[in-house]
Design a protein around this motif. Structure first.
Motif, PDB file in Angstrom:
ATOM      1  N   LEU A 313       6.224  -3.034   7.726  1.00  0.00           N
ATOM      2  CA  LEU A 313       5.081  -2.151   7.527  1.00  0.00           C
ATOM      3  C   LEU A 313       4.167  -2.657   6.412  1.00  0.00           C
ATOM      4  CD1 LEU A 313       6.748   1.374   7.876  1.00  0.00           C
ATOM      5  CD2 LEU A 313       5.459   0.095   9.600  1.00  0.00           C
ATOM      6  N   HIS A 314       2.860  -2.397   6.576  1.00  0.00           N
ATOM      7  CA  HIS A 314       1.838  -2.872   5.641  1.00  0.00           C
ATOM      8  C   HIS A 314       2.139  -2.485   4.196  1.00  0.00           C
ATOM      9  CE1 HIS A 314      -1.652  -1.601   3.222  1.00  0.00           C
ATOM     10  NE2 HIS A 314      -2.135  -2.773   3.538  1.00  0.00           N
ATOM     11  N   ASP A 315       2.440  -1.215   3.968  1.00  0.00           N
ATOM     12  CA  ASP A 315       2.625  -0.742   2.594  1.00  0.00           C
ATOM     13  C   ASP A 315       3.773  -1.468   1.897  1.00  0.00           C
ATOM     14  OD1 ASP A 315       1.762   2.767   3.191  1.00  0.00           O
ATOM     15  OD2 ASP A 315       0.535   1.004   2.800  1.00  0.00           O
ATOM     16  N   ASP A 316       4.877  -1.691   2.624  1.00  0.00           N
ATOM     17  CA  ASP A 316       6.038  -2.361   2.034  1.00  0.00           C
ATOM     18  C   ASP A 316       5.713  -3.817   1.704  1.00  0.00           C
ATOM     19  OD1 ASP A 316       7.548  -0.048   2.320  1.00  0.00           O
ATOM     20  OD2 ASP A 316       8.239  -0.598   4.325  1.00  0.00           O
ATOM     21  N   ILE A 317       4.987  -4.475   2.602  1.00  0.00           N
ATOM     22  CA  ILE A 317       4.616  -5.878   2.381  1.00  0.00           C
ATOM     23  C   ILE A 317       3.666  -5.984   1.195  1.00  0.00           C
ATOM     24  CG2 ILE A 317       3.465  -7.894   3.402  1.00  0.00           C
ATOM     25  CD1 ILE A 317       4.338  -6.733   6.153  1.00  0.00           C
ATOM     26  N   PHE A 318       2.697  -5.060   1.136  1.00  0.00           N
ATOM     27  CA  PHE A 318       1.751  -5.084   0.028  1.00  0.00           C
ATOM     28  C   PHE A 318       2.450  -4.846  -1.302  1.00  0.00           C
ATOM     29  CE2 PHE A 318      -1.800  -4.603  -2.601  1.00  0.00           C
ATOM     30  CZ  PHE A 318      -1.624  -3.452  -3.355  1.00  0.00           C
ATOM     31  N   GLU A 319       3.332  -3.860  -1.355  1.00  0.00           N
ATOM     32  CA  GLU A 319       4.032  -3.553  -2.615  1.00  0.00           C
ATOM     33  C   GLU A 319       4.808  -4.761  -3.115  1.00  0.00           C
ATOM     34  OE1 GLU A 319       6.423  -0.102  -2.067  1.00  0.00           O
ATOM     35  OE2 GLU A 319       4.707   1.215  -1.659  1.00  0.00           O
ATOM     36  N   ALA A 320       5.480  -5.470  -2.208  1.00  0.00           N
ATOM     37  CA  ALA A 320       6.246  -6.652  -2.605  1.00  0.00           C
ATOM     38  C   ALA A 320       5.325  -7.764  -3.113  1.00  0.00           C
ATOM     39  CB  ALA A 320       7.086  -7.146  -1.430  1.00  0.00           C
TER      40      ALA A 320
END
Length: 422
Positions: A313-320
């Motif tokens: 998911l976008h949010d998880d990838i961005f946070e990392a």
């Protein structure tokens, strides 16, 4: 005319559960599920024994629901080191027969036994391999025998557990054409939905469809499933395929060098969104996020972070990626940014611990991502940009970013060997 190929597809049955039963024989023959946080009744079912499946337990069911369906269910937490070890032993056994072995996941692989010198028939050889795996590893498997990879994979699915099935090309019409499209290996639910809209419901419908129509609506994949409907598959068994470095990444050169966190955040959000959509299109998760930073002087660094669980998911990838930027940015102007998902794993081979509340939340996020994906695929990448992803930007920059955003990081690295590793 060339010699006919003999391809085996060896598919381990309920692999994780079977490995646990081999490790602890008291579990054999009992309803068993592999899931996270077993002691707290939390998480989702990764896989289940056939005894559990017969009682209605199916992955990726929430554990509380599985327990309700089967109160006597035994639960074990995943032990991936144990599974990897069992997988290595299984493939080592297959290599005893031929070097032409292609692992495709932790629990399945192809063998080309066309040139194996033996007094046994292909059916006898498959039976011999199956019995060795069960005797030496205490693990059950099914084996498909066919003249190509597609038919071998299809055959191994026909009889589980412990099945051996021969599928010949001339039997395709009789045995496959009556099946629904989603039952064809390589067709997922989204492709099946697209086919239904074209009035195509069975494999026979695919075979009778217009090739140009399939190509127009499904691209190269449309031509591929048309060939599969006739049992055509020329792919070789490739022992080196497992050694290919698999990743999904995007990079972009910024319109101008920047040190502004807001601009960096915007770019990383766009890149994370693009990577997430490509992961979901390929039905894979990433277990490792890599960030690439190229500075104004072309010095480039790559930094990566192993994740506690696979994501798409976008949010998880961005946070990392944002955490990596905050940790490793040296304060100098940035020329290029890249985000890459590595350590890819097919859906169905990954697990994530979820309690009831986060399960519901993730379910909503997945549905939202599906809607956003379809809109962006149809109307372009600028549709529904999240928060600071939007904003005023010169039109020429828009066009330039769209061209650059599609650049693969791997190709970018090959062109520019001006970077240092950790």
């Amino acid at each position: 005319m060339g010699k006919s190929r003999i391809i085996f597809h060896v598919d381990m049955n309920s692999f994780y559960a079977s490995v646990e039963a081999a490790y602890d024989p008291t579990l054999a023959g009992k309803p068993l599920a592999i899931a996270g946080n077993a002691k707290e009744r939390r998480g989702i079912v990764v896989t289940a024994s056939y005894e559990a499946r017969a009682r209605g337990v199916k992955p990726p069911m929430p554990l509380w629901e599985a327990k309700r369906a089967c109160p006597e269910l035994l639960v074990r937490q995943p032990n991936f080191d144990r599974y990897r070890q069992a997988s290595m032993r299984m493939f080592q056994l297959l290599y005893d027969y031929t070097p032409l072995v292609e692992p495709v996941s932790i629990d399945e692989g192809y063998m080309d036994v066309s040139d194996v010198v033996t007094d046994m028939t292909p059916l006898q050889l498959a039976n011999h391999i199956q019995m060795r795996i069960e005797k030496e590893l205490s693990l059950p498997c099914s084996i498909g025998i066919a003249p190509n990879k597609f038919l071998a994979k299809t055959a191994s699915d026909m009889k589980k557990p412990k099945g051996i099935t021969v599928l010949r090309k001339r039997e395709v019409r009789e045995k496959l054409w009556s099946l629904k499209t989603i039952e064809m290996h390589g067709i997922g639910s989204k492709t099946a939905e697209k086919l239904q809209k074209l009035g195509i419901y069975t494999i026979k419908d695919i075979a009778n469809a217009n090739k140009d129509l399939l190509h127009r609506h499904l691209g190269v994949g449309g031509l591929r499933i048309y060939e599969r409907a006739y049992g055509i598959d020329d792919r070789p068994v490739d022992p080196d395929a497992v050694n290919e470095f698999k990743s999904i990444g995007n990079s972009t050169t910024l319109p101008e060098d920047t040190t502004e966190p807001a601009k960096v955040r915007k770019v990383l959000m766009n890149l994370s969104d693009s990577v997430g959509r490509r992961l979901r299109r390929k039905n894979v998760y990433t277990g490792n996020i890599q960030l690439t930073i190229r500075y104004y002087d072309r010095k480039t660094i790559t930094r990566s972070s192993k994740l506690p669980h696979p994501i798409d998911l976008h949010d998880d990838i961005f946070e990392a990626s944002w955490r990596l930027w905050e940790k490793y940015w040296n304060g100098e102007p940035i020329r290029l940014l890249g985000v890459t998902g590595m350590d890819l794993v097919e859906k169905g081979q990954a697990y994530k611990q979820l309690d009831l509340f986060s399960y519901k939340k993730e379910e909503k996020e997945v549905k939202l991502s599906d809607v956003v994906d379809s809109l962006r695929n149809k109307y372009g990448e600028d549709v529904l940009l999240k928060g600071t992803q939007g904003g005023s930007k010169d039109r020429s920059d828009d066009l330039r970013d769209k061209k650059r955003r599609g650049t693969s990081l791997e190709k970018d690295f090959l062109r520019n060997k001006l970077f240092t590793d950790e």
